[in-house]
Structure formats: structure tokens, C-alpha cells
Design a protein around this motif. Structure first.
Motif, mmCIF file in Angstrom:
data_model
loop_
_atom_site.group_PDB
_atom_site.id
_atom_site.type_symbol
_atom_site.label_atom_id
_atom_site.label_comp_id
_atom_site.label_asym_id
_atom_site.label_seq_id
_atom_site.Cartn_x
_atom_site.Cartn_y
_atom_site.Cartn_z
ATOM 1 N N HIS A 411 -4.114 10.848 -67.912
ATOM 2 C CA HIS A 411 -5.301 11.490 -67.330
ATOM 3 C C HIS A 411 -6.387 11.675 -68.386
ATOM 4 C CE1 HIS A 411 -7.464 14.087 -64.490
ATOM 5 N NE2 HIS A 411 -7.728 14.866 -65.542
ATOM 6 N N LEU A 412 -6.021 12.072 -69.594
ATOM 7 C CA LEU A 412 -6.994 12.356 -70.642
ATOM 8 C C LEU A 412 -7.650 11.089 -71.179
ATOM 9 C CD1 LEU A 412 -8.307 14.364 -72.647
ATOM 10 C CD2 LEU A 412 -6.280 14.071 -74.111
ATOM 11 N N GLN A 413 -6.884 10.032 -71.386
ATOM 12 C CA GLN A 413 -7.419 8.843 -72.040
ATOM 13 C C GLN A 413 -8.510 8.135 -71.229
ATOM 14 O OE1 GLN A 413 -4.086 6.227 -72.684
ATOM 15 N NE2 GLN A 413 -3.875 5.707 -70.509
ATOM 16 N N ARG A 414 -8.614 8.432 -69.955
ATOM 17 C CA ARG A 414 -9.672 7.817 -69.160
ATOM 18 C C ARG A 414 -11.057 8.228 -69.639
ATOM 19 N NH1 ARG A 414 -7.238 9.817 -63.374
ATOM 20 N NH2 ARG A 414 -5.190 8.796 -63.511
ATOM 21 N N VAL A 465 -4.352 20.466 -63.468
ATOM 22 C CA VAL A 465 -5.148 21.564 -62.913
ATOM 23 C C VAL A 465 -6.207 22.050 -63.899
ATOM 24 C CG1 VAL A 465 -3.342 22.334 -61.343
ATOM 25 C CG2 VAL A 465 -3.413 23.226 -63.699
ATOM 26 N N GLY A 466 -6.308 21.390 -65.041
ATOM 27 C CA GLY A 466 -7.323 21.783 -66.000
ATOM 28 C C GLY A 466 -7.417 20.806 -67.144
ATOM 29 N N MET A 467 -8.628 20.663 -67.692
ATOM 30 C CA MET A 467 -8.847 19.779 -68.835
ATOM 31 C C MET A 467 -10.102 20.248 -69.570
ATOM 32 S SD MET A 467 -9.333 15.609 -68.953
ATOM 33 C CE MET A 467 -10.962 15.686 -68.211
ATOM 34 N N SER A 468 -10.080 20.176 -70.881
ATOM 35 C CA SER A 468 -11.237 20.567 -71.681
ATOM 36 C C SER A 468 -11.221 19.785 -72.986
ATOM 37 C CB SER A 468 -11.218 22.073 -71.975
ATOM 38 O OG SER A 468 -10.084 22.415 -72.749
ATOM 39 N N GLY A 469 -12.392 19.694 -73.611
ATOM 40 C CA GLY A 469 -12.450 18.998 -74.893
ATOM 41 C C GLY A 469 -13.836 18.520 -75.232
ATOM 42 N N ALA A 470 -13.944 17.921 -76.445
ATOM 43 C CA ALA A 470 -15.210 17.368 -76.932
ATOM 44 C C ALA A 470 -15.328 15.926 -76.452
ATOM 45 C CB ALA A 470 -15.249 17.453 -78.451
ATOM 46 N N PHE A 471 -15.683 15.773 -75.187
ATOM 47 C CA PHE A 471 -15.827 14.444 -74.613
ATOM 48 C C PHE A 471 -17.140 13.821 -75.081
ATOM 49 C CE2 PHE A 471 -13.231 16.927 -71.648
ATOM 50 C CZ PHE A 471 -12.086 16.157 -71.624
ATOM 51 N N GLY A 472 -17.231 12.538 -74.924
ATOM 52 C CA GLY A 472 -18.414 11.843 -75.414
ATOM 53 C C GLY A 472 -18.175 11.277 -76.797
#
Length: 548
Positions: A411-414, A465-472
Motif C-alpha cells: 500500500h505504501l510503495q504506490r 485504516v491510516g497512512m502518513s509521511g513525507a510524500f513527494g
């Protein structure tokens, strides 16, 4: 009382009422005369000091001229010979004996043991040597010593004495006034203080060692006390009285070895295009003062890099952009497949610092939260359900953390930058029916500590049910680790800038009777301050704990 006395009393009472104050011109004239006399006195004193100095210089000049003449030299020679013939015994000054070696003072010469005065002949042929004794009286301690000093012989002072700031001295005085004699058992502790915010902590001291869970906090506002907080309970104070005095502890050098073993090389991006390379200590607990093992706040040993591992990913680089509340809710439904309907969810918006907007929605026992930066970059979302979810893994059956790890990674690697090839799994925590996986970005095998992510999985449904981080996209330039200073040089700096102190902590669960005091080493640092070392220049850098 006769009528004469009554009349006299009436006249005396009226005297004060009829007495008029002095005229203004009389007052001004009196002040002028006093000022004139004062100025005259000052001028006379000034001229007198000048005259004395001039006379002294003139006398020295005349004496020097007389000594240089032949008659003057003969007079000095005669005076010297006369002095040698009639030399008086000199007074000898000796140091005072120590208290242990000082004999008790004998009774006076003219008294007996029963303090009766007797007549004795004057003693003759006594030595004229004068003995001067210097008594060193202990002065009362007006300030509290720093806590970084251990009374244990096996452990030297764990930190150099740190000057106490004036603000701390005022708070210290206040604590002594509030607690009286009990205040002497508390000492200023930088590790529990934040001077920039006016928070000053005082720890209870047991056998000369601070106990952090029994303390007072003084809040200062412009040199004035604005708040006084107590952080202890009666059960703790009773337990402190039962702590035995330690006889031997791990040496400071051995404890420093455990501290430097946590030193590692890391990158920091700080939201810019050029990253920086640092040496940082990864210690998150204490050092057992008996075994030298790293322990957590409950005294349980922890292993270095426990639970950490590298995982390879195939980043897809999908962008997450949103603006208004409606756009954000639509993104959550489309991209993450959340069962939300724009028309049915009631939302609110709040603005946080650094230009971050937080949206909150509610609908039929469900709560949804999302955070978006003002530049449109999506940061996080969180779905909370007030009802018990039905699991695809079976009723009353929860998936293990390992079974949920791979779905979390997929889910995260997308949504990660395609340049990211590896992540470091830094921790796994389980709470109720959820598992939290925390990851850190890696660049050439070195962690980028301020570029991290979190994925929350529901153990009943197996869904995110949740995800957070420095995307981009992150930094585009990274320093070459081959140009970094040696780890040995960084360890020397770390020992100097992160001194250790002895402290007591209570192990076991709160509210239970099985809690025991454990003696540990901890970093002696002001609260919230973290030290790192620039791996290229070797410079010492300090940052607040609030920074990532």
C-alpha cells in the motif's frame, strides 16, 4: 480634671489644626542653601585628595634624591646597623591544625577545673612567637549543587559542574521558600528543564542521586513565578526511604562505551534539495548502571536495532494532491477506496502551524481525518470506526503483525518516489485491534531520519485504516559518506557533548506495588535538546526534540 487642664488640652488639640505649613519660597531657599553647601564640601574633598597625591609624589622624589647623595647613604648604613643590634623577635604565622588533630583547649591560666579563680605568679621566659590560627567555618549553602555529581567512590563525577543561570537561582529560592527544610532534598535538573520556555525542574535526590519521578517544576514568566507543579505521590516518597545506598556501580567509561555503541551515520533532508550527513546517537532509554545494558523506561533490556530491518520496494510514484475539503474527501474515496460519500459526511476545517490544514468528517459512527499542506501535498489520513468491524480473517480472529507487513508495504510503495529503492522498518507496535508499521527512507543504505512513513492496519479486517509521511520528492543531492570523519572522532565528541549522570528510575507498572528503584545512567542534557555531529566538518549541532 480642673478647668485649667481641660482648657490646656483643648488648646493643644487645636494647635495642630491651626499650624500652617512652611511657605514655598522658604522651602526653595532652604533646598538651595543645602545644595550649595553640598557642592562646596565636594570641591574641598576633591582638592584635598589632589593635594595629598601631589605631596606624596613630591616626598618620594625628595627621598630618592637624598638617598642618592653620599650623606644619605651613610645615614641609611647607620640605621641598618642599629636595627640589626636591637632586632625584635618576629611573629611566625603557622597554618591551623586539622579539626581531628586539634586538642581540646586547656582551661585559662588563672582558673581551675571547677572554674575557680586562683592567683598564680606571672610566668617568665615565655616565647614571644605569635601563632595565628585560621578557622574555616562552614557557610550555609544558599544554592543547590548540580545533580551531575555522584557520591559513590567507584563512579567519578558523571558530568562537569554546569553554571546555574540567574533564572534558575530565582526558581531555586522559590522552591526553598515553598518547601522549607524539604526543599534541601531537591536539586536543579537541566534534563527536566526548558529554559527557553521558562520551565525549571527540580528532582528529589536520594543518596546524592536524582530521582526523576519525584520532582517539582517551576514555571517562570519574565523573572516571576507563574506556576508550581508537583510530580510525585506519597507512595513514591515512602519507597525512596527504602532505597539502599549503592556501594558499587558501572564505571563511567563502561557506560560511555554503551552510549557510543548507539552512534550511527544518518542523513537529514530538512525539506530542502540538499541533504546533510550526521553522526547521531540512537539511544532511546537508559544504561543499566549495574550491567551496562540498554534498558527502556520500565527497566527491560533492549537490543540495539531490535525489530529493525531493511525491506526492498518497487515504488510507483503516484502523486497525492488535494486542496479543499471536497477535493480531499474525493481523493480518499478514489485513491484509497474508502467508503465515503461527499454528500453524507459532515466536515470541519482547522489550520495548524506551517500552513497545514486538517479536515475532519463524521458519518454514522465513523470518523475520518486528513491533513494537507497549503501547497496541495497530501500528508496523512486516518479512519476510526466506533463499531466493531467484521473481519475477512474470521470472527474474533486477528491477523499477526507479520501477516500484515507485506500488505502495508504494498500500500505504501504506490505513493513513494521512484528513486526510493529501500526502506528501513524501524518499529512495529500493536494496540487494541491495530498494528502500526513505521518506516524510514534509505539512501545508499543510510537512513534519512527526517523522511519517515507510517501505515496503520486493522487486525480484524486486514485493511489499511491510516497512512502518513513525507510524500513527494525529497532531496536531490546527498554528501558522500566517504568524506565523513571517522566514527572514533565522532565518539570522542559525543562523550564531551553528551555527558552521563546517574539517576534512579522506578521499574514495573504504574499503580502496582512491585515497583523497584533501578540505578541507571542517562544523558545529562537540557530537556528537548538533542546533539548531533556534522559528519563532514565535525561541528557539533544541537536541535530541539520537536524537530524530526
Amino acid at each position: 480634671m480642673s478647668w485649667h487642664e481641660e482648657e490646656l488640652e483643648k488648646r493643644l488639640r487645636r494647635l495642630k489644626e491651626t499650624e500652617s505649613p512652611p511657605r514655598p519660597e522658604y522651602v526653595r531657599e532652604t533646598q538651595r542653601r543645602l545644595q550649595l553647601r553640598t557642592n562646596q564640601r565636594k570641591r574641598r574633598l576633591h582638592f584635598q585628595r589632589v593635594a595629598n597625591r601631589v605631596a606624596g609624589v613630591a616626598a618620594i622624589v625628595l627621598l630618592g634624591g637624598w638617598v642618592s647623595t653620599e650623606s644619605g647613604q651613610q645615614s641609611l648604613q647607620t640605621l641598618w646597623e642599629h636595627t640589626m643590634k636591637h632586632e625584635q623577635p618576629s611573629a611566625t604565622i603557622v597554618s591551623a591544625p586539622t579539626p581531628e588533630s586539634t586538642p581540646p583547649f586547656p582551661p585559662p591560666a588563672n582558673t581551675t577545673k571547677d572554674n575557680k579563680v586562683v592567683n598564680r605568679p606571672a610566668e617568665t621566659n615565655q616565647s614571644k612567637t605569635t601563632t595565628v590560627r585560621t578557622e574555616h567555618k562552614k557557610q550555609p549553602k544558599k544554592t543547590l549543587p548540580p545533580v551531575a555529581t555522584s557520591p559513590i567512590k567507584q563512579a567519578d563525577a558523571v558530568a562537569d559542574a554546569i553554571p546555574i543561570p540567574p533564572l534558575v537561582k530565582k526558581a531555586e529560592t522559590y522552591v526553598l521558600e515553598m518547601l522549607g527544610e524539604q526543599g534541601k532534598h531537591y536539586r536543579y535538573n537541566p534534563s527536566q528543564s526548558d529554559l527557553k520556555r521558562g520551565t525549571i525542574g527540580f528532582s528529589r535526590v536520594v543518596h546524592g542521586i536524582p530521582f526523576y519521578e519525584a520532582s517539582y517544576t517551576v514555571k517562570m514568566n519574565e523573572d516571576q513565578v507563574s506556576n508550581f507543579q508537583i510530580l510525585q505521590d506519597s507512595d513514591q516518597l515512602q519507597s525512596l526511604a527504602q532505597i539502599p545506598k549503592p556501594t558499587a556501580v558501572l564505571s563511567k567509561e563502561k557506560a560511555e562505551e554503551a552510549l557510543t555503541s548507539t552512534l550511527r551515520l544518518v542523513y537529514r533532508e530538512k525539506g530542502g534539495e540538499v541533504a546533510s550527513l550526521h553522526y547521531e546517537s540512537d539511544i532511546s532509554g537508559f544504561i543499566d548502571a549495574n550491567t551496562g545494558a540498554l534498558v527502556n523506561s520500565k527497566g527491560v533490556p533492549i537490543q540495539k536495532d531490535e525489530g529493525k530491518r531493511f525491506v526492498q520496494i518497487a515504488a510507483e510514484g503516484r502523486t497525492l494532491k488535494a486542496g479543499s475539503s471536497e477535493e480531499t474527501l474525493s481523493l480518499l474515496a478514489k485513491e484509497f477506496g474508502l467508503p465515503v460519500d461527499v454528500d453524507n459526511w459532515q466536515g470541519t476545517t482547522s489550520v495548524e502551524r506551517d500552513g497545514i490544514r486538517e479536515y475532519q468528517w463524521e458519518e454514522k459512527g465513523k470518523e475520518l481525518t486528513a491533513r494537507v499542506h497549503e501547497n496541495g501535498q497530501f500528508l496523512s489520513y486516518r479512519m476510526n470506526s466506533k463499531q466493531e468491524a467484521r473481519s475477512s480473517f474470521g470472527k474474533n480472529r486477528e491477523a499477526s503483525s507479520e501477516a500484515l507487513l507485506q500488505p502495508a508495504i504494498e500500500h505504501l510503495q504506490r505513493y513513494l518516489d521512484k528513486k526510493i529503492k529501500d526502506l528501513e522498518l524501524t518499529s512495529i507496535s500493536r494496540e487494541a485491534a491495530e498494528v502500526r508499521f513505521r518506516f524510514t527512507k534509505l539512501y545508499q543504505g543510510i537512513p534519512v531520519v527526517d523522511h519517515s512513513y507510517e501505515v496503520i492496519m486493522d487486525t480484524n479486517t486486514g485493511e489499511v485504516v491510516g497512512m502518513s509521511g513525507a510524500f513527494g520528492q525529497g532531496a536531490t543531492s546527498y554528501p558522500d559518506p566517504a568524506k565523513a570523519i571517522s566514527k572514533q572522532a565522532a565518539e570522542v565528541t559525543l562523550r564531551k557533548k553528551n555527558p552521563l549522570e546517574l539517576a534512579y528510575i522506578f521499574t514495573g507498572k504504574k499503580g502496582t506495588s512491585d515497583k523497584q528503584a533501578l540505578l541507571v545512567y542517562r544523558v545529562y542534557k537540557e530537556k528537548g535538546i538533542k546533539t548531533s555531529i556534522d559528519a563532514i566538518t565535525g561541528a557539533v549541532l544541537e536541535r530541539t526534540q520537536e524537530e524530526p
